[in-house]
Design a protein around this motif. Sequence first.
Motif, short mmCIF file in Angstrom:
data_model
loop_
_atom_site.label_atom_id
_atom_site.label_comp_id
_atom_site.label_asym_id
_atom_site.label_seq_id
_atom_site.Cartn_x
_atom_site.Cartn_y
_atom_site.Cartn_z
N SER A 50 0.84 -1.21 0.00
CA SER A 50 0.00 0.00 0.00
C SER A 50 0.87 1.25 0.00
O SER A 50 0.57 2.23 -0.68
CB SER A 50 -0.98 0.01 1.17
N LYS A 51 1.99 1.21 0.74
CA LYS A 51 2.88 2.38 0.76
C LYS A 51 3.57 2.57 -0.58
O LYS A 51 3.78 3.70 -1.03
CB LYS A 51 3.91 2.24 1.87
N ALA A 52 3.92 1.46 -1.23
CA ALA A 52 4.56 1.56 -2.55
C ALA A 52 3.60 2.22 -3.54
O ALA A 52 3.99 3.13 -4.29
CB ALA A 52 4.95 0.16 -3.05
N ILE A 160 -16.88 -6.29 -5.90
CA ILE A 160 -16.78 -5.98 -4.46
C ILE A 160 -15.54 -6.66 -3.92
O ILE A 160 -15.45 -7.90 -3.89
CB ILE A 160 -18.05 -6.41 -3.72
N ILE A 161 -14.57 -5.85 -3.57
CA ILE A 161 -13.24 -6.39 -3.26
C ILE A 161 -12.80 -5.98 -1.85
O ILE A 161 -13.45 -5.14 -1.23
CB ILE A 161 -12.19 -5.92 -4.31
N THR A 162 -11.73 -6.56 -1.39
CA THR A 162 -11.18 -6.21 -0.07
C THR A 162 -9.86 -5.47 -0.27
O THR A 162 -9.40 -5.26 -1.40
CB THR A 162 -10.91 -7.47 0.78
N SER A 163 -9.22 -5.16 0.84
CA SER A 163 -7.93 -4.45 0.78
C SER A 163 -6.86 -5.31 0.10
O SER A 163 -5.83 -4.80 -0.31
CB SER A 163 -7.46 -4.09 2.19
N THR A 164 -7.10 -6.62 -0.02
CA THR A 164 -6.12 -7.48 -0.69
C THR A 164 -6.20 -7.32 -2.21
O THR A 164 -5.20 -7.07 -2.89
CB THR A 164 -6.34 -8.96 -0.28
N GLU A 165 -7.43 -7.43 -2.75
CA GLU A 165 -7.57 -7.38 -4.22
C GLU A 165 -7.25 -5.99 -4.76
O GLU A 165 -6.74 -5.86 -5.87
CB GLU A 165 -8.99 -7.78 -4.66
N ILE A 166 -7.51 -4.95 -3.98
CA ILE A 166 -7.31 -3.58 -4.51
C ILE A 166 -5.82 -3.34 -4.79
O ILE A 166 -5.46 -2.49 -5.61
CB ILE A 166 -7.90 -2.49 -3.58
N LEU A 186 -8.82 5.12 4.13
CA LEU A 186 -8.39 6.45 3.65
C LEU A 186 -7.18 6.31 2.72
O LEU A 186 -7.09 6.96 1.68
CB LEU A 186 -8.04 7.36 4.83
N GLU A 187 -6.27 5.45 3.14
CA GLU A 187 -5.04 5.28 2.35
C GLU A 187 -5.36 4.69 0.97
O GLU A 187 -4.87 5.17 -0.05
CB GLU A 187 -4.13 4.34 3.13
N LEU A 188 -6.21 3.65 0.94
CA LEU A 188 -6.54 3.03 -0.33
C LEU A 188 -7.33 4.00 -1.20
O LEU A 188 -7.17 4.02 -2.43
CB LEU A 188 -7.31 1.73 -0.10
N GLY A 189 -8.17 4.83 -0.58
CA GLY A 189 -8.89 5.84 -1.33
C GLY A 189 -7.93 6.83 -1.99
O GLY A 189 -8.12 7.22 -3.15
N SER A 190 -6.88 7.18 -1.29
CA SER A 190 -5.88 8.10 -1.86
C SER A 190 -5.20 7.48 -3.07
O SER A 190 -4.92 8.14 -4.05
CB SER A 190 -4.79 8.42 -0.84
#
Length: 190
Positions: A50-52, A160-166, A186-190
């Motif tokens: 996610s940080k990458a 409909i996905i989770t934080s893994t698939e995104i 919030l982070e994934l939205g960014s």
Amino acid sequence: MDSFDVIVIGSGPGGYVSAIRCAQLGMKTAIVEKYPKLGGTCLNVGCIPSKALLESSEHFFKSNHEFSEHGIMIDNIKMNLTQTMKRKEKIISEMHQGLGFLMKKNKITVFNGMGSFIDSNIIMVKNNQEEKKINGKNIIIATGSKPFSLPFFNMDKKRIITSTEILQLKEIPNNLTIVGAGVIGLELGS
Ligand SMILES: Cc1cc2nc3c(=O)[nH]c(=O)nc-3n(C[C@H](O)[C@H](O)[C@H](O)COP(=O)(O)OP(=O)(O)OC[C@H]3O[C@@H](n4cnc5c(N)ncnc54)[C@H](O)[C@@H]3O)c2cc1C
């Protein structure tokens, strides 16, 4: 049966850090991980990817919205998601190598497979090829967590996905609704 002073189940930050510390303190240590790669959620589908991706999207945002203010004019800025994902995978892969090195350096035995208790000291490690029992004087359970499936959504992992698939999207969606406005949302939205 192989015997250890400590068996750690789970190789996320909770598991691998405690395994390294136990080994540093002189205990014969093993770590059991059900996925082929060490590092748990954090390294594989959490903090690191996610940080990458966040760094890439920040560069994209800045080049679109802030560079011109500095007099840096770039035309036709495009996002190449394949390259973005390739960079993310490279970072993960380098960190996997680093973790493997740390296991070797600290003489920690790595078992790949699902760990389950036979009794308070014996752990069964099961993978596609074999089942193996190992004995531990002490056991640390560091099995982490997984995304929770909400009962009113059909979690098809496509729409409909989770934080893994995104973290593995093949294209940038035009619209995205995030359920949950905690740090990860919030982070994934960014
Ligand atoms: C998108 C996202 C971004 C995040 N960003 C951050 C961040 O920036 N900073 C931060 O501090 N935290 C972040 N987190 C949270 C962080 O990933 C977790 O807090 C951390 O991974 C928890 O570590 P853990 O070792 O407890 O568990 P995990 O990392 O979940 O590891 C548990 C491991 O145990 C294994 N396991 C489970 N059961 C068994 C079994 N029976 N046998 C063998 N192995 C088993 C699992 O396969 C897994 O590898 C983020 C999470 C997500 C999803």
